[in-house]
Design an enzyme around this catalytic site. Structure first.
Site, mmCIF file in Angstrom:
data_model
loop_
_atom_site.group_PDB
_atom_site.id
_atom_site.type_symbol
_atom_site.label_atom_id
_atom_site.label_comp_id
_atom_site.label_asym_id
_atom_site.label_seq_id
_atom_site.Cartn_x
_atom_site.Cartn_y
_atom_site.Cartn_z
ATOM 1 N N VAL A 130 0.844 -1.205 0.000
ATOM 2 C CA VAL A 130 0.000 0.000 0.000
ATOM 3 C C VAL A 130 0.879 1.255 0.000
ATOM 4 C CG1 VAL A 130 -1.944 -1.184 1.100
ATOM 5 C CG2 VAL A 130 -0.204 -0.132 2.557
ATOM 6 N N HIS A 146 -4.124 -4.382 -2.897
ATOM 7 C CA HIS A 146 -4.681 -4.106 -1.569
ATOM 8 C C HIS A 146 -4.837 -2.614 -1.315
ATOM 9 C CE1 HIS A 146 -3.220 -8.347 -0.198
ATOM 10 N NE2 HIS A 146 -4.292 -8.384 -0.957
ATOM 11 N N CYS A 195 -16.587 14.165 4.275
ATOM 12 C CA CYS A 195 -16.681 14.127 2.811
ATOM 13 C C CYS A 195 -17.192 15.470 2.277
ATOM 14 C CB CYS A 195 -17.641 12.998 2.412
ATOM 15 S SG CYS A 195 -18.125 13.010 0.691
ATOM 16 N N GLY A 236 9.125 -10.940 -1.722
ATOM 17 C CA GLY A 236 8.833 -10.458 -0.372
ATOM 18 C C GLY A 236 7.402 -10.583 0.068
ATOM 19 N N GLU A 264 13.051 -15.912 3.786
ATOM 20 C CA GLU A 264 12.413 -17.045 4.479
ATOM 21 C C GLU A 264 11.756 -18.010 3.488
ATOM 22 O OE1 GLU A 264 13.280 -14.997 8.006
ATOM 23 O OE2 GLU A 264 12.314 -16.973 7.896
HETATM 24 C C1 BV8 Z 1 -11.325 -11.231 0.633
HETATM 25 C C2 BV8 Z 1 -4.092 -3.837 3.294
HETATM 26 C C3 BV8 Z 1 -13.442 -11.990 1.065
HETATM 27 C C4 BV8 Z 1 -4.360 -3.550 4.755
HETATM 28 C C5 BV8 Z 1 -4.052 -6.237 3.306
HETATM 29 C C6 BV8 Z 1 -9.562 -17.487 0.899
HETATM 30 C C7 BV8 Z 1 -10.076 -16.747 -0.170
HETATM 31 C C8 BV8 Z 1 -10.449 -15.416 0.020
HETATM 32 C C9 BV8 Z 1 -10.292 -14.807 1.280
HETATM 33 C C10 BV8 Z 1 -9.776 -15.550 2.310
HETATM 34 C C11 BV8 Z 1 -9.405 -16.865 2.128
HETATM 35 N N1 BV8 Z 1 -8.932 -17.321 3.310
HETATM 36 C C12 BV8 Z 1 -8.965 -16.331 4.223
HETATM 37 C C13 BV8 Z 1 -9.482 -15.239 3.658
HETATM 38 C C14 BV8 Z 1 -9.695 -13.982 4.349
HETATM 39 C C15 BV8 Z 1 -8.499 -13.051 4.224
HETATM 40 C C16 BV8 Z 1 -7.185 -13.736 4.423
HETATM 41 O O1 BV8 Z 1 -6.506 -14.082 3.467
HETATM 42 N N2 BV8 Z 1 -6.816 -13.903 5.673
HETATM 43 C C17 BV8 Z 1 -5.523 -14.474 5.982
HETATM 44 C C18 BV8 Z 1 -4.988 -13.817 7.244
HETATM 45 C C19 BV8 Z 1 -5.699 -15.966 6.133
HETATM 46 N N3 BV8 Z 1 -8.511 -12.385 2.931
HETATM 47 C C20 BV8 Z 1 -9.246 -11.268 2.826
HETATM 48 O O2 BV8 Z 1 -9.925 -10.818 3.714
HETATM 49 C C21 BV8 Z 1 -9.200 -10.568 1.481
HETATM 50 N N4 BV8 Z 1 -10.554 -10.293 1.114
HETATM 51 O O3 BV8 Z 1 -10.927 -12.239 0.178
HETATM 52 O O4 BV8 Z 1 -12.622 -10.897 0.754
HETATM 53 C C22 BV8 Z 1 -14.679 -11.764 0.343
HETATM 54 C C23 BV8 Z 1 -15.121 -12.727 -0.557
HETATM 55 C C24 BV8 Z 1 -16.305 -12.546 -1.174
HETATM 56 C C25 BV8 Z 1 -17.038 -11.382 -0.936
HETATM 57 C C26 BV8 Z 1 -16.572 -10.400 -0.051
HETATM 58 C C27 BV8 Z 1 -15.377 -10.596 0.587
HETATM 59 C C28 BV8 Z 1 -8.537 -9.208 1.571
HETATM 60 C C29 BV8 Z 1 -7.091 -9.357 1.915
HETATM 61 C C30 BV8 Z 1 -6.412 -7.985 1.866
HETATM 62 C C31 BV8 Z 1 -6.163 -7.482 3.265
HETATM 63 N N5 BV8 Z 1 -5.357 -6.259 3.229
HETATM 64 N N6 BV8 Z 1 -3.379 -5.097 3.189
HETATM 65 C C32 BV8 Z 1 -3.266 -2.723 5.362
HETATM 66 O O5 BV8 Z 1 -2.117 -2.731 4.854
HETATM 67 O O6 BV8 Z 1 -3.562 -2.057 6.381
HETATM 68 S S1 BV8 Z 1 -3.158 -7.643 3.493
HETATM 69 C C33 BV8 Z 1 -1.625 -7.281 4.144
HETATM 70 O O7 BV8 Z 1 -1.162 -8.453 4.738
HETATM 71 C C34 BV8 Z 1 -0.562 -6.944 3.130
HETATM 72 O O8 BV8 Z 1 -1.052 -6.186 2.050
HETATM 73 C C35 BV8 Z 1 -0.031 -8.267 2.647
HETATM 74 O O9 BV8 Z 1 -0.694 -8.677 1.490
HETATM 75 C C36 BV8 Z 1 -0.464 -9.222 3.739
HETATM 76 C C37 BV8 Z 1 0.671 -9.881 4.406
HETATM 77 O O10 BV8 Z 1 1.427 -8.828 5.049
HETATM 78 P P1 BV8 Z 1 2.969 -9.096 5.488
HETATM 79 O O11 BV8 Z 1 3.033 -10.446 6.128
HETATM 80 O O12 BV8 Z 1 3.652 -7.976 6.149
HETATM 81 O O13 BV8 Z 1 3.626 -9.045 4.206
HETATM 82 P P2 BV8 Z 1 3.923 -10.229 3.457
HETATM 83 O O14 BV8 Z 1 2.903 -11.283 3.453
HETATM 84 O O15 BV8 Z 1 4.177 -9.636 2.180
HETATM 85 O O16 BV8 Z 1 5.178 -10.849 4.342
HETATM 86 C C38 BV8 Z 1 6.410 -10.198 4.395
HETATM 87 C C39 BV8 Z 1 7.352 -11.133 3.667
HETATM 88 O O17 BV8 Z 1 8.504 -10.423 3.285
HETATM 89 C C40 BV8 Z 1 7.813 -12.287 4.541
HETATM 90 O O18 BV8 Z 1 7.682 -13.510 3.848
HETATM 91 C C41 BV8 Z 1 9.291 -11.970 4.775
HETATM 92 O O19 BV8 Z 1 10.084 -13.152 4.865
HETATM 93 C C42 BV8 Z 1 9.650 -11.217 3.558
HETATM 94 N N7 BV8 Z 1 10.757 -10.272 3.678
HETATM 95 C C43 BV8 Z 1 11.138 -9.561 4.764
HETATM 96 N N8 BV8 Z 1 12.203 -8.782 4.442
HETATM 97 C C44 BV8 Z 1 12.472 -9.002 3.133
HETATM 98 C C45 BV8 Z 1 11.560 -9.942 2.641
HETATM 99 N N9 BV8 Z 1 11.573 -10.364 1.364
HETATM 100 C C46 BV8 Z 1 12.531 -9.857 0.558
HETATM 101 N N10 BV8 Z 1 13.451 -8.945 0.944
HETATM 102 C C47 BV8 Z 1 13.442 -8.495 2.224
HETATM 103 N N11 BV8 Z 1 14.361 -7.594 2.616
HETATM 104 ZN ZN ZN Z 2 -19.609 11.250 0.934
#
Ligand code: BV8
Ligand code: ZN
Length: 299
Positions: A130, A146, A195, A236, A264
């Site tokens: 983001v 996202h 708004c 990442g 990782e």
């Molecule tokens: C939805 C904005 C449902 C917020 C974010 C199956 C299908 C659909 C949905 C689900 C499902 N199972 C579960 C769900 C629900 C949920 C979900 O996935 N939950 C998880 C916890 C299990 N999904 C949702 O709710 C999604 N919506 O599907 O809607 C729906 C369906 C029908 C009708 C209506 C609704 C929406 C998901 C989006 C949420 N918003 N971001 C904000 O930022 O405030 S997600 C947010 O967390 C990030 O954007 C990122 O995508 C995610 C993970 O964050 P991090 O862990 O920090 O980052 P990342 O994963 O990228 O990890 C860091 C990595 O970097 C690590 O691996 C690390 O080793 C590595 N790293 C570290 N340093 C380095 C590095 N790599 C390289 N170089 C380095 N130096």
């Molecule tokens: Zn409005």
């Protein structure tokens, strides 16, 4: 081929670099790890300063916003200001340079690294991040899956809104925590602006919260690009949040090679064509093909 890193040092790097050299339709899927070396905490990293006491998963939902809009709004303003105080890192710049070289855009430079006039390929970026660091490194980002800390809309009428989160202040210096001065505590709650269109609604960040759908066009365009690419580079991301975590399989299913860059192991690592165990800021500059100046392929 001169690497900043020695290919022998990292298993898979030489293979991945060869895939990068010959690829012409590249898709980059990036997660919070790409911005980590810029100082932007990944979503799951322990919150710092004033925000240590809150879990991001709890704050990043519409319910949390409706229950305490001032807290959730203040958190996003803090994060936006923190991003403003960070700069793109070598990983962002490597991806931007690769995109310029493949597109043959003038920005590729005129010297040794310049691409020939006219496009020789494409590099499409879809990010879970983001922040705006990839854009600030000069790249074009097709999809923010996202949302963005710098997009806003009315929580009631949905009208887009402009808002300036301001720049880094004391609260972004990681200050705060126990015994912090009272004014820092006040930074935990900021009333969202009203708004200007409907007059009633409060502004919300243009962020996809948990439980919210991803932007349909962004998701569809990303899947289409992955199904058409010859190389996907997944950088990442912990591959835990759906549906983004399933996207790399669209490239694999279409017969493309997929390179993962992550210090990782993730749930995707064993499925990747090559999984590089390293930091984005170190690995990506070694992956981006250096153009040899002739009209032939990248060196
Ligand atoms: C939805 C904005 C449902 C917020 C974010 C199956 C299908 C659909 C949905 C689900 C499902 N199972 C579960 C769900 C629900 C949920 C979900 O996935 N939950 C998880 C916890 C299990 N999904 C949702 O709710 C999604 N919506 O599907 O809607 C729906 C369906 C029908 C009708 C209506 C609704 C929406 C998901 C989006 C949420 N918003 N971001 C904000 O930022 O405030 S997600 C947010 O967390 C990030 O954007 C990122 O995508 C995610 C993970 O964050 P991090 O862990 O920090 O980052 P990342 O994963 O990228 O990890 C860091 C990595 O970097 C690590 O691996 C690390 O080793 C590595 N790293 C570290 N340093 C380095 C590095 N790599 C390289 N170089 C380095 N130096
Ligand atoms: Zn409005």
């Amino acid at each position: 081929m001169d690497f900043a890193m020695d290919p022998e040092m990292m298993p898979g790097l030489a293979e991945a670099a060869e895939l990068a050299r010959t690829a012409r339709r590249v898709v980059v899927l990036s997660g919070a790890g790409l911005s980590a070396e810029s100082g932007v905490p990944t979503f799951r990293d322990a919150q710092t300063g004033l925000w240590e006491r809150y879990s991001p998963e709890q704050l990043a939902t519409e319910d949390a916003y409706r229950a305490d809009p001032e807290l959730v709004w203040a958190w996003y303003q803090w994060r936006a200001r923190l991003v403003r105080s960070c700069a793109p890192n070598a990983g962002h710049h490597a991806v931007a340079a690769w995109q310029r070289r493949l597109s043959g855009s003038p920005g590729a430079g005129t010297g040794h690294d310049a691409g020939p006039a006219g496009s020789r390929g494409t590099l499409t970026i879809a990010t879970q991040n983001v922040d705006d660091l990839q854009e600030r490194a000069g790249a074009e980002v097709m999809a923010h899956l996202h949302g963005s800390l710098f997009d806003y809309r009315c929580a009631d009428c949905g009208e887009p809104a402009t808002h300036d989160p301001g720049t880094a202040t004391a609260d972004t210096a990681g200050a705060g925590g126990p015994g912090s001065t009272p004014d820092l505590e006040s930074l935990l709650r900021i009333a969202p602006p009203r708004c200007a269109v409907c007059g009633d609604g409060m502004l919300r960040p243009g962020i996809v919260w948990f439980g919210e759908m991803l932007p349909a066009d962004a998701l569809a365009d990303t899947i289409a690009a992955l199904e058409d690419c010859d190389l996907a580079v997944v950088i990442g991301t912990s591959a835990t949040v759906q549906p983004a975590a399933s996207l790399p399989y669209a490239a694999l299913g279409a017969g493309a090679a997929v390179v993962e860059v992550n210090p990782e192991v993730t749930d995707f690592s064993t499925a990747a064509t090559v999984s590089l165990r390293g930091l984005a800021g170190q690995v990506l500059p070694a992956l981006v093909p250096a153009y040899d100046g002739h009209h032939g392929p990248f060196r």
